[in-house]
Design a protein around this motif. Structure first.
Motif, short mmCIF file in Angstrom:
data_model
loop_
_atom_site.label_atom_id
_atom_site.label_comp_id
_atom_site.label_asym_id
_atom_site.label_seq_id
_atom_site.Cartn_x
_atom_site.Cartn_y
_atom_site.Cartn_z
N LEU A 5 -27.66 -36.76 -5.80
CA LEU A 5 -28.88 -36.22 -5.22
C LEU A 5 -28.55 -35.26 -4.07
O LEU A 5 -29.18 -34.21 -3.92
CB LEU A 5 -29.78 -37.35 -4.72
N GLU A 6 -27.55 -35.65 -3.27
CA GLU A 6 -27.14 -34.77 -2.18
C GLU A 6 -26.52 -33.49 -2.73
O GLU A 6 -26.78 -32.39 -2.22
CB GLU A 6 -26.14 -35.51 -1.28
N ASN A 7 -25.71 -33.60 -3.77
CA ASN A 7 -25.09 -32.42 -4.38
C ASN A 7 -26.14 -31.51 -5.01
O ASN A 7 -26.00 -30.28 -4.99
CB ASN A 7 -24.06 -32.84 -5.43
N ALA A 8 -27.18 -32.11 -5.57
CA ALA A 8 -28.25 -31.31 -6.16
C ALA A 8 -28.96 -30.49 -5.08
O ALA A 8 -29.30 -29.32 -5.30
CB ALA A 8 -29.25 -32.22 -6.87
N ALA A 9 -29.16 -31.10 -3.92
CA ALA A 9 -29.80 -30.37 -2.82
C ALA A 9 -28.91 -29.22 -2.35
O ALA A 9 -29.39 -28.13 -2.05
CB ALA A 9 -30.08 -31.33 -1.67
N GLU A 28 -25.87 -28.50 5.06
CA GLU A 28 -25.48 -29.90 5.27
C GLU A 28 -26.50 -30.63 6.14
O GLU A 28 -26.82 -31.80 5.91
CB GLU A 28 -24.09 -29.97 5.90
N TRP A 29 -27.01 -29.93 7.15
CA TRP A 29 -28.02 -30.55 8.03
C TRP A 29 -29.30 -30.84 7.26
O TRP A 29 -29.92 -31.89 7.44
CB TRP A 29 -28.30 -29.65 9.22
N GLN A 30 -29.71 -29.91 6.38
CA GLN A 30 -30.92 -30.13 5.58
C GLN A 30 -30.73 -31.26 4.59
O GLN A 30 -31.65 -32.05 4.36
CB GLN A 30 -31.30 -28.83 4.86
N VAL A 31 -29.53 -31.35 4.01
CA VAL A 31 -29.24 -32.47 3.10
C VAL A 31 -29.34 -33.79 3.86
O VAL A 31 -29.93 -34.77 3.37
CB VAL A 31 -27.83 -32.32 2.48
N PHE A 32 -28.77 -33.81 5.05
CA PHE A 32 -28.81 -35.02 5.88
C PHE A 32 -30.24 -35.39 6.24
O PHE A 32 -30.65 -36.54 6.10
CB PHE A 32 -27.99 -34.77 7.15
N ALA A 81 -26.76 -27.64 -4.20
CA ALA A 81 -26.77 -26.63 -5.26
C ALA A 81 -28.02 -25.75 -5.18
O ALA A 81 -28.00 -24.59 -5.61
CB ALA A 81 -26.70 -27.31 -6.63
N MET A 82 -29.08 -26.31 -4.60
CA MET A 82 -30.32 -25.55 -4.45
C MET A 82 -30.34 -24.71 -3.17
O MET A 82 -31.33 -24.08 -2.85
CB MET A 82 -31.51 -26.50 -4.48
#
Length: 223
Positions: free
Chosen positions: A121-125, A132-136, A127-128
């Protein structure tokens, strides 16, 4: 038994623990995130150092804090220059002591939650186009929210019950640094068993409610 005398350590303990647990939560969240998501040389050694207060006697932690916060240390000198007095035996030193002993428990719980987040799910974010901060912020934190809450509560409980390190660096000053554990110690040592039992019951009730919340959160997560 005076109601004000009874409530003063309770109110002060809650104030100190709230301040300490906020600091602990912020530090635990950021450090656990980096430790869970990155690999580097010496990581196991650093993590062992972070967890040391969990196994060290509180008096050892208190002694180390005495050296670190003392008037001869750069922290002690900087604090005294800014505020005109030593940091030891102040409300701030009680907050630091509670934070240091509470950190490992909160950190371990929060890190476990972050590690449990599905990396796909983090990798998908990413890829979009997410940083890193937004993924977190938008993936890792929401998906580990229950573990983060449990970590905060467990850190709060540990800080609330801290005695040895607090007594060494903050003392037992009524109205300033006297927490429930130090008040119980002084009351029992002085033969005031009624007061000691009253504070013991208050401590048990507060801790019980906090742990009940953790158990409820864990149950909901399993379901």
């Amino acid at each position: 038994m005076s109601w004000n005398l009874f409530m003063e350590p309770i109110g002060l303990s809650i104030q100190i623990t709230v301040a300490a647990s906020v600091l602990v939560f912020a530090a635990s969240l950021l450090i656990a995130w980096r430790m869970a998501k990155t690999r580097f040389f010496g990581k196991s050694i650093l993590e062992t150092i972070l967890l040391l207060p969990l196994v060290l006697p509180p008096t050892v932690v208190g002694f180390i804090l005495l050296v670190v916060l003392g008037r001869r240390s750069w922290i002690g000198k900087a604090y005294e220059a800014l505020f005109g007095g030593p940091i030891l035996f102040t409300w701030e030193s009680a907050v630091i002591a509670a934070a240091v002993v509470a950190f490992p428990l909160a950190y371990r719980t929060i890190k476990t939650g972050i590690q449990g987040v599905d990396s796909e799910l983090e990798n998908a974010a990413r890829a979009m186009g997410a940083s890193e901060w937004q993924v977190f912020r938008y993936v890792t934190v929401p998906l580990s929210a229950r573990s983060l809450t449990s970590g905060y509560i467990l850190g709060f409980c540990r800080g609330l019950g801290e005695f040895g390190a607090t007594l060494m660096v903050a003392g037992n000053i009524p109205g300033r640094t006297q927490t429930i554990p130090t008040a119980i110690y002084v009351a029992s040592d002085g033969g005031s068993m009624t007061m000691a039992w009253a504070w013991i019951i208050a401590m048990i009730l507060l801790s019980f409610l906090m742990l009940l919340a953790v158990n409820r959160i864990s149950k909901d997560e399993r379901e």
